[in-house]
Design a protein around this motif. Structure first.
Motif, PDB file in Angstrom:
ATOM      1  N   ASN A  93     -31.584   3.949 -18.202  1.00 17.23           N
ATOM      2  CA  ASN A  93     -31.225   4.997 -19.151  1.00 17.23           C
ATOM      3  C   ASN A  93     -32.055   6.234 -18.808  1.00 17.23           C
ATOM      4  O   ASN A  93     -33.290   6.155 -18.679  1.00 17.23           O
ATOM      5  CB  ASN A  93     -31.506   4.538 -20.588  1.00 17.23           C
ATOM      6  N   LEU A  94     -31.382   7.368 -18.659  1.00 16.56           N
ATOM      7  CA  LEU A  94     -32.061   8.577 -18.182  1.00 16.56           C
ATOM      8  C   LEU A  94     -33.037   9.134 -19.216  1.00 16.56           C
ATOM      9  O   LEU A  94     -34.032   9.762 -18.857  1.00 16.56           O
ATOM     10  CB  LEU A  94     -31.015   9.643 -17.823  1.00 16.56           C
ATOM     11  N   ASP A  95     -32.773   8.901 -20.490  1.00 12.45           N
ATOM     12  CA  ASP A  95     -33.659   9.441 -21.530  1.00 12.45           C
ATOM     13  C   ASP A  95     -34.901   8.579 -21.741  1.00 12.45           C
ATOM     14  O   ASP A  95     -36.012   9.084 -21.767  1.00 12.45           O
ATOM     15  CB  ASP A  95     -32.890   9.592 -22.849  1.00 12.45           C
ATOM     16  N   SER A  96     -34.695   7.263 -21.884  1.00 12.84           N
ATOM     17  CA  SER A  96     -35.851   6.397 -22.178  1.00 12.84           C
ATOM     18  C   SER A  96     -36.529   5.901 -20.912  1.00 12.84           C
ATOM     19  O   SER A  96     -37.633   5.373 -20.972  1.00 12.84           O
ATOM     20  CB  SER A  96     -35.391   5.188 -22.988  1.00 12.84           C
ATOM     21  N   LYS A  97     -35.841   6.026 -19.770  1.00 11.53           N
ATOM     22  CA  LYS A  97     -36.312   5.496 -18.469  1.00 11.53           C
ATOM     23  C   LYS A  97     -36.368   3.963 -18.497  1.00 11.53           C
ATOM     24  O   LYS A  97     -37.006   3.329 -17.662  1.00 11.53           O
ATOM     25  CB  LYS A  97     -37.714   6.031 -18.071  1.00 11.53           C
ATOM     26  N   LYS A  98     -35.738   3.366 -19.472  1.00 13.71           N
ATOM     27  CA  LYS A  98     -35.743   1.909 -19.563  1.00 13.71           C
ATOM     28  C   LYS A  98     -34.651   1.331 -18.660  1.00 13.71           C
ATOM     29  O   LYS A  98     -33.569   1.895 -18.554  1.00 13.71           O
ATOM     30  CB  LYS A  98     -35.503   1.486 -21.023  1.00 13.71           C
ATOM     31  N   ARG A  99     -35.003   0.219 -18.009  1.00  5.90           N
ATOM     32  CA  ARG A  99     -34.067  -0.399 -17.062  1.00  5.90           C
ATOM     33  C   ARG A  99     -33.458  -1.657 -17.691  1.00  5.90           C
ATOM     34  O   ARG A  99     -34.152  -2.447 -18.338  1.00  5.90           O
ATOM     35  CB  ARG A  99     -34.819  -0.754 -15.787  1.00  5.90           C
ATOM     36  N   TYR A 100     -32.172  -1.857 -17.487  1.00  2.00           N
ATOM     37  CA  TYR A 100     -31.472  -3.023 -18.049  1.00  2.00           C
ATOM     38  C   TYR A 100     -30.705  -3.764 -16.962  1.00  2.00           C
ATOM     39  O   TYR A 100     -30.191  -3.141 -16.028  1.00  2.00           O
ATOM     40  CB  TYR A 100     -30.435  -2.580 -19.101  1.00  2.00           C
ATOM     41  N   ARG A 101     -30.610  -5.076 -17.152  1.00  2.00           N
ATOM     42  CA  ARG A 101     -29.675  -5.822 -16.317  1.00  2.00           C
ATOM     43  C   ARG A 101     -28.294  -5.564 -16.878  1.00  2.00           C
ATOM     44  O   ARG A 101     -28.084  -5.689 -18.089  1.00  2.00           O
ATOM     45  CB  ARG A 101     -29.995  -7.314 -16.393  1.00  2.00           C
ATOM     46  N   VAL A 102     -27.360  -5.223 -16.001  1.00  2.00           N
ATOM     47  CA  VAL A 102     -26.031  -4.810 -16.450  1.00  2.00           C
ATOM     48  C   VAL A 102     -25.355  -5.906 -17.279  1.00  2.00           C
ATOM     49  O   VAL A 102     -24.798  -5.638 -18.352  1.00  2.00           O
ATOM     50  CB  VAL A 102     -25.173  -4.440 -15.213  1.00  2.00           C
ATOM     51  N   ASP A 103     -25.442  -7.157 -16.820  1.00  5.98           N
ATOM     52  CA  ASP A 103     -24.755  -8.222 -17.554  1.00  5.98           C
ATOM     53  C   ASP A 103     -25.368  -8.435 -18.936  1.00  5.98           C
ATOM     54  O   ASP A 103     -24.667  -8.684 -19.912  1.00  5.98           O
ATOM     55  CB  ASP A 103     -24.718  -9.537 -16.750  1.00  5.98           C
ATOM     56  N   HIS A 104     -26.712  -8.276 -19.037  1.00  8.43           N
ATOM     57  CA  HIS A 104     -27.347  -8.459 -20.346  1.00  8.43           C
ATOM     58  C   HIS A 104     -26.936  -7.368 -21.329  1.00  8.43           C
ATOM     59  O   HIS A 104     -26.716  -7.619 -22.518  1.00  8.43           O
ATOM     60  CB  HIS A 104     -28.871  -8.470 -20.199  1.00  8.43           C
ATOM     61  N   GLU A 143     -18.702   2.419 -15.618  1.00 10.04           N
ATOM     62  CA  GLU A 143     -17.646   2.991 -16.471  1.00 10.04           C
ATOM     63  C   GLU A 143     -17.375   2.099 -17.684  1.00 10.04           C
ATOM     64  O   GLU A 143     -17.141   2.581 -18.794  1.00 10.04           O
ATOM     65  CB  GLU A 143     -16.352   3.170 -15.663  1.00 10.04           C
ATOM     66  N   LEU A 144     -17.446   0.788 -17.463  1.00 11.82           N
ATOM     67  CA  LEU A 144     -17.224  -0.155 -18.572  1.00 11.82           C
ATOM     68  C   LEU A 144     -18.299   0.034 -19.658  1.00 11.82           C
ATOM     69  O   LEU A 144     -18.000   0.028 -20.856  1.00 11.82           O
ATOM     70  CB  LEU A 144     -17.276  -1.595 -18.032  1.00 11.82           C
ATOM     71  N   ILE A 145     -19.536   0.240 -19.207  1.00 13.36           N
ATOM     72  CA  ILE A 145     -20.647   0.455 -20.151  1.00 13.36           C
ATOM     73  C   ILE A 145     -20.410   1.726 -20.961  1.00 13.36           C
ATOM     74  O   ILE A 145     -20.541   1.750 -22.186  1.00 13.36           O
ATOM     75  CB  ILE A 145     -21.996   0.513 -19.381  1.00 13.36           C
ATOM     76  N   ILE A 146     -20.000   2.778 -20.263  1.00 11.67           N
ATOM     77  CA  ILE A 146     -19.788   4.065 -20.941  1.00 11.67           C
ATOM     78  C   ILE A 146     -18.561   3.989 -21.860  1.00 11.67           C
ATOM     79  O   ILE A 146     -18.610   4.396 -23.023  1.00 11.67           O
ATOM     80  CB  ILE A 146     -19.670   5.211 -19.909  1.00 11.67           C
ATOM     81  N   ALA A 147     -17.486   3.362 -21.353  1.00 10.06           N
ATOM     82  CA  ALA A 147     -16.251   3.278 -22.155  1.00 10.06           C
ATOM     83  C   ALA A 147     -16.468   2.489 -23.443  1.00 10.06           C
ATOM     84  O   ALA A 147     -15.842   2.757 -24.467  1.00 10.06           O
ATOM     85  CB  ALA A 147     -15.148   2.623 -21.326  1.00 10.06           C
ATOM     86  N   ASN A 148     -17.396   1.527 -23.406  1.00 13.89           N
ATOM     87  CA  ASN A 148     -17.651   0.724 -24.596  1.00 13.89           C
ATOM     88  C   ASN A 148     -18.777   1.286 -25.461  1.00 13.89           C
ATOM     89  O   ASN A 148     -19.261   0.613 -26.371  1.00 13.89           O
ATOM     90  CB  ASN A 148     -17.960  -0.721 -24.205  1.00 13.89           C
ATOM     91  N   ASN A 149     -19.180   2.506 -25.098  1.00 18.03           N
ATOM     92  CA  ASN A 149     -20.176   3.206 -25.899  1.00 18.03           C
ATOM     93  C   ASN A 149     -21.464   2.387 -26.059  1.00 18.03           C
ATOM     94  O   ASN A 149     -22.029   2.305 -27.159  1.00 18.03           O
ATOM     95  CB  ASN A 149     -19.554   3.530 -27.277  1.00 18.03           C
ATOM     96  N   ILE A 150     -21.876   1.772 -24.954  1.00 17.58           N
ATOM     97  CA  ILE A 150     -23.100   0.961 -25.002  1.00 17.58           C
ATOM     98  C   ILE A 150     -24.299   1.893 -24.860  1.00 17.58           C
ATOM     99  O   ILE A 150     -24.367   2.709 -23.929  1.00 17.58           O
ATOM    100  CB  ILE A 150     -23.092  -0.121 -23.891  1.00 17.58           C
ATOM    101  N   LYS A 151     -25.219   1.745 -25.821  1.00 12.40           N
ATOM    102  CA  LYS A 151     -26.351   2.686 -25.859  1.00 12.40           C
ATOM    103  C   LYS A 151     -27.660   1.975 -25.562  1.00 12.40           C
ATOM    104  O   LYS A 151     -27.799   0.765 -25.798  1.00 12.40           O
ATOM    105  CB  LYS A 151     -26.427   3.314 -27.254  1.00 12.40           C
ATOM    106  N   SER A 158     -26.361   7.188 -24.332  1.00 15.59           N
ATOM    107  CA  SER A 158     -25.661   6.470 -23.258  1.00 15.59           C
ATOM    108  C   SER A 158     -25.633   7.313 -21.982  1.00 15.59           C
ATOM    109  O   SER A 158     -24.616   7.434 -21.316  1.00 15.59           O
ATOM    110  CB  SER A 158     -24.257   6.061 -23.696  1.00 15.59           C
ATOM    111  N   LYS A 159     -26.799   7.877 -21.665  1.00 15.08           N
ATOM    112  CA  LYS A 159     -26.930   8.625 -20.397  1.00 15.08           C
ATOM    113  C   LYS A 159     -27.441   7.638 -19.350  1.00 15.08           C
ATOM    114  O   LYS A 159     -28.646   7.332 -19.291  1.00 15.08           O
ATOM    115  CB  LYS A 159     -27.923   9.772 -20.565  1.00 15.08           C
ATOM    116  N   TRP A 160     -26.501   7.112 -18.580  1.00 15.63           N
ATOM    117  CA  TRP A 160     -26.849   6.043 -17.644  1.00 15.63           C
ATOM    118  C   TRP A 160     -26.853   6.508 -16.193  1.00 15.63           C
ATOM    119  O   TRP A 160     -26.061   7.380 -15.812  1.00 15.63           O
ATOM    120  CB  TRP A 160     -25.847   4.882 -17.773  1.00 15.63           C
TER     121      TRP A 160
END
Ligand code: GAP
Length: 479
Positions: A93-104, A143-151, A158-160
């Motif tokens: 995430n560009l704002d928090s700099k936090k990294r996530y596993r996509v599937d999680h 795109e799936l993450i953005i389309a589903n409004n995942i924050k 949702s700035k990924w």
């Protein structure tokens, strides 16, 4: 208990309060996704380990165990494919700099949809994710993450970034000279210690195919999203077994090990409906079949064990990288070949969480006269940290001496606990909370007729039996 999230939180709190699991280095505010097992947790963990070890080695004539080192030659991990491939798709995430596993990230959204009552949308999202992961289509996953409004849970935005792969292995230096040649890894799985010792064990043990090598040991992964208590840790333990078979027979052994491992789980008395097999959607490139055994944790159905048909990939790779033959001579067929491998791999910490999740019960014992409740851990007796608690009713009249006699008789056979303090009811409740299946009370009648009261944890029923029968009674239940 209102919902599964609350139940999960209650289990975590209970584990800490009653000496099962503590956050690592807690006085320094802990270390993320690293945990210590306390006085009762370490007993339970050891009992799970022993139960697995015994059922895999002692009860299988053709399976032996080893204990390989955590540090291995760095080329092992090049050969196994971990240096190049042991990575997960991640997004920042560009704002928090936090990294996530996509599937999680996507799974968390699916769970949210499910909790909100939209099971269909949840399923559609997960199916789409599986499809894109299988196709390695990272742009579409973003795109799936953005389309589903995942924050992002931290920034709420949702700035990924784009989706990228990150290797999960920890590295360190061997010796005092820091150069590339001295860089080694903390093993991310115990299996490679088995593969590199395949011929040592086969030759020194005169093992004939089919045979297995089992191992229990620590593994380390730099999990990016390490949450959910001991479900996903950075330092954890695996109980793995590689079963070496004749090429062409792997399918039948894969099915056999699926069944054997599921039966092992059910032998602990856990209901069948709390388990399911989940076939892998995306097979690792070296596997020709793979599935997970999933358990219904309070956080949903999740993997506890993997069964993988790994072909001859690992041994072949080690043969190539080490330039040492990894072949087996089959005297029945008169052929030399590299065996195929079926792997069973279970996380010890996940199995621990499974046992605690299954055991944790809050009971309302209120009567018309007074409100009452208890928390009881209904562990299978053979896994319980303590098997028997022994209580003299009072601290005098020779009762402690009699209780000590029983302690001395039983202690060499199984783990016992002695306590004189507080009312008997309170002492029972403390044992319920750590899952002790039996409590014995020594009272004045014991002095007269040699009988004691034995109280059963789950039913709370009490019966009067001869003190001399206690050891055998408990032994029968835990064997
Ligand atoms: N040798 C095969 C292998 O390591 P895996 O599916 O990556 O396969 C096997 O891991 C098991 O190890 C999993 O089913 C899980 O129980 C456990 N495990 C994996 N990563 C873990 C982690 N970060 N924390 C706790 N347990 C983990």
């Amino acid at each position: 208990m209102a919902n599964d999230t609350q139940r999960f939180q209650a289990i975590i709190a209970h584990c800490k309060e009653y000496g099962f699991i503590f956050p690592s280095s807690e006085i320094y505010d802990g270390l993320s996704a690293v945990y210590d097992y306390g006085q009762w947790g370490s007993e339970l963990k050891k009992n799970i380990k022993d139960y697995w070890w015994k059922s895999m080695t002692q009860l299988h004539e053709n399976i032996v165990g080893i204990d390989a080192a955590i540090f291995m030659h760095p080329t092992v991990w090049k050969a196994s494919g971990h240096v190049d491939n042991f990575s997960d798709p991640m997004i920042d995430n560009l704002d928090s700099k936090k990294r996530y596993r996509v599937d999680h990230l996507i799974e968390a959204k699916a769970e949210e949809l499910e909790s909100a009552g939209d099971a269909a949308a949840s399923k559609t999202l997960l199916d789409k994710m599986d499809e894109l992961l299988a196709a390695n289509d990272y742009e579409a996953l973003r795109e799936l993450i953005i389309a589903n409004n995942i924050k992002c849970t931290v920034s709420g935005t949702s700035k990924w970034t784009s989706v990228r792969q990150f290797n999960l292995m920890f590295s360190t230096q061997l010796g005092s000279v820091t150069d590339e040649a001295s860089e080694i890894y903390l093993r991310p799985e115990t299996a490679q210690g088995i593969f590199v010792n395949f011929l040592n064990v086969q030759k020194s043990g005169r093992m004939k195919i089919p045979f297995g090598i089992a191992q229990i040991g620590k593994a380390f992964r730099n999990e990016i999203v390490a949450r959910q208590f001991i479900f996903r840790m950075r330092e954890f333990e695996q109980m793995e077994m590689q079963f070496f078979v004749r090429p062409g027979t792997q399918k039948e052994w894969y099915e056999k090990w699926k069944e054997t491992r599921m039966n092992w789980h059910l032998s602990l008395g856990i209901p069948k409906e709390d388990y399911q097999f989940k076939p892998h959607v995306k097979l690792a490139f070296y596997a020709d079949a793979a599935c997970d055994i999933e358990y219904k944790f309070p956080i949903g159905f999740k993997e506890v064990e993997g069964i993988h048909s790994r072909t001859d990939y690992d041994l072949k790779q080690h043969q190539e990288f080490s330039r040492k033959k990894m072949q087996y001579f089959d005297s029945e067929t008169n052929q030399n070949y590299i065996p195929y491998v079926i792997e069973t791999s279970i996380g010890l910490d996940r199995m621990f969480l499974l046992i605690v999740s299954h055991a944790y019960t809050e009971e309302d014992l209120s009567t018309a006269e007074k409100p009452d409740s208890r928390v009881v851990l209904r562990f299978p007796a053979k896994l319980a940290p303590l098997k028997l608690a022994i209580f003299p009713l009072t601290k005098k009249d020779g009762l402690p001496e009699l209780a000590r006699e029983l302690m001395n008789e039983c202690m060499p056979a199984f783990r016992c606990f002695y306590e004189e303090k507080d009312a008997i009811g309170k002492r029972y409740r403390r044992q319920d909370a750590i899952g002790t299946p039996f409590c014995v009370t020594i009272d004045h009648q014991t002095k007269e007729d040699g009988t004691v009261t034995i109280r059963h944890r789950d039913t709370m029923k009490q019966e009067r039996v001869a003190m001399g029968d206690i050891k055998a009674m408990v032994q029968k239940e835990i064997s």
